[in-house]
Motif scaffolding. Structure first.
Motif, short mmCIF file in Angstrom:
data_model
loop_
_atom_site.label_atom_id
_atom_site.label_comp_id
_atom_site.label_asym_id
_atom_site.label_seq_id
_atom_site.Cartn_x
_atom_site.Cartn_y
_atom_site.Cartn_z
N VAL A 150 1.71 28.05 8.75
CA VAL A 150 2.37 29.36 8.91
C VAL A 150 3.10 29.74 7.63
O VAL A 150 3.00 30.88 7.14
CB VAL A 150 3.35 29.33 10.10
CG1 VAL A 150 4.22 30.58 10.11
CG2 VAL A 150 2.60 29.22 11.41
N ALA A 153 0.58 30.56 4.76
CA ALA A 153 -0.06 31.85 5.00
C ALA A 153 0.92 33.00 4.78
O ALA A 153 0.57 34.04 4.19
CB ALA A 153 -0.64 31.90 6.41
N SER A 157 0.71 35.79 1.85
CA SER A 157 0.66 37.20 2.27
C SER A 157 1.69 38.03 1.50
O SER A 157 1.41 39.18 1.12
CB SER A 157 0.93 37.31 3.78
OG SER A 157 -0.09 36.66 4.51
N VAL A 256 -6.07 35.12 3.70
CA VAL A 256 -6.98 35.01 4.85
C VAL A 256 -7.47 33.57 5.03
O VAL A 256 -7.52 33.04 6.15
CB VAL A 256 -8.17 35.98 4.69
CG1 VAL A 256 -9.24 35.71 5.75
CG2 VAL A 256 -7.69 37.42 4.79
N VAL A 259 -4.80 31.57 6.63
CA VAL A 259 -4.73 31.85 8.07
C VAL A 259 -5.81 31.05 8.81
O VAL A 259 -5.56 30.50 9.89
CB VAL A 259 -4.86 33.35 8.35
CG1 VAL A 259 -5.04 33.62 9.83
CG2 VAL A 259 -3.64 34.10 7.81
N LEU A 262 -4.56 27.67 9.21
CA LEU A 262 -3.59 27.62 10.31
C LEU A 262 -4.29 27.52 11.65
O LEU A 262 -3.90 26.72 12.51
CB LEU A 262 -2.70 28.86 10.24
CG LEU A 262 -1.81 29.12 11.47
CD1 LEU A 262 -0.84 27.98 11.70
CD2 LEU A 262 -1.07 30.44 11.30
#
Length: 283
Positions: A150, A153, A157, A256, A259, A262
């Motif tokens: 988390v 990512a 981001s 991406v 993610v 994750l």
């Protein structure tokens, strides 16, 4: 001494379970396959398809020998742990490959200042490495991996958002890199411990090697993906406007991938955190 008359050994069951190739040959195939994939990404002609086909064949035949027994792309347990390490580490180092370039060309920083920003990001990694071993962190080991995913990512981001607006959100780049480093510190050690917890004693060495293969392959392939995106968007290398526009898609792609890492971490399954044993034994 007289040699005992023993029956000839059967084929190595470990090799059969892991693809049937010798580890050395499999490693060579994977290395050449990864290089072929990067070459395919650097070319924009018919030959790129040939390089891509060669890469798929080499990786497809070589990887099963180097990955944990029974590995499946959407598997759980050790397979998901390897996927997590591959994707999250690949995303972070893929972003790092272009971070200094973005800071100097799009944000207008001097090279020394840009290097300082990278160094500040390492603080997050250090804190994450320290935090994951604290006995008061009341989380299972797989949950720590997911929290690290988390953070990585989220950090990437933030960097990706800043990349779409060059020269405007430098604070977001620095903050995002620190948060991403925090996630890396949490998940790197934790994925190692997941391997130790889930592996039979006889397979611990091989599975640890598989995790390292995943990390190296992820760093290579995802960095190659970032380079391919960047090369496709840049026609004239000294065009500052096009450079600024190109960084947004590159860092968005890395976010991406993080993610996806994750999501893979959520498939590892419950893994005990032995750091909590210090609490139970002290009571």
């Amino acid at each position: 001494l007289r040699r005992a008359d023993l029956p000839a050994p059967d084929a190595d069951p470990e090799l059969s379970a892991r693809g049937g190739l010798s580890p050395l040959l499999a490693a060579l195939m994977v290395a050449v396959g990864a290089a072929s994939l990067q070459i395919a990404g650097q070319r924009f002609d018919a030959w790129s398809l040939a390089w891509l086909a060669a890469a798929v064949l080499l990786l497809g035949f070589g990887l099963p020998t180097l990955l944990p027994r029974g590995y499946r792309l959407l598997g759980t347990g050790l397979a998901a742990n390897v996927n997590t390490r591959l994707l999250i580490t690949g995303a972070f180092f893929g972003a790092e490959t272009f971070l200094t370039l973005m800071l100097t060309r799009a944000e207008g920083l001097e090279l020394t200042t840009a290097g300082l920003a990278l160094t500040i990001g390492s603080i997050g990694w250090t804190v994450g490495s320290w935090l994951q071993s604290r006995p008061w962190l009341m989380l299972r080991r797989d949950q720590i991996v997911s929290v690290g995913g988390v953070a990585t990512a989220a950090g990437l981001s933030l960097v990706a958002t800043a990349a779409w607006f060059p020269g405007s959100l430098l604070w977001a780049v620095v903050a995002g890199w620190v948060i991403g480093g925090l996630g890396m510190g949490l998940q790197m050690s934790s994925t190692n411990l997941v391997v130790m917890e889930l592996s039979p004693a006889a397979e611990l060495g091989a599975n640890t090697s598989s995790l390292q293969v995943g990390e190296a392959l992820g760093s290579s392939l995802v960095a190659g993906l970032a380079g391919t995106i960047f090369a496709a968007l840049i026609v004239v290398s000294d065009d500052e406007t096009r450079l600024g526009v190109a960084f947004g898609p590159v860092f968005t792609a890395m976010a991406v991938v993080a993610v996806l890492g994750l999501v893979a971490s959520l498939r590892i399954g419950p893994v005990v955190n032995h750091s909590l044993d210090n609490i139970s034994t002290s009571r």
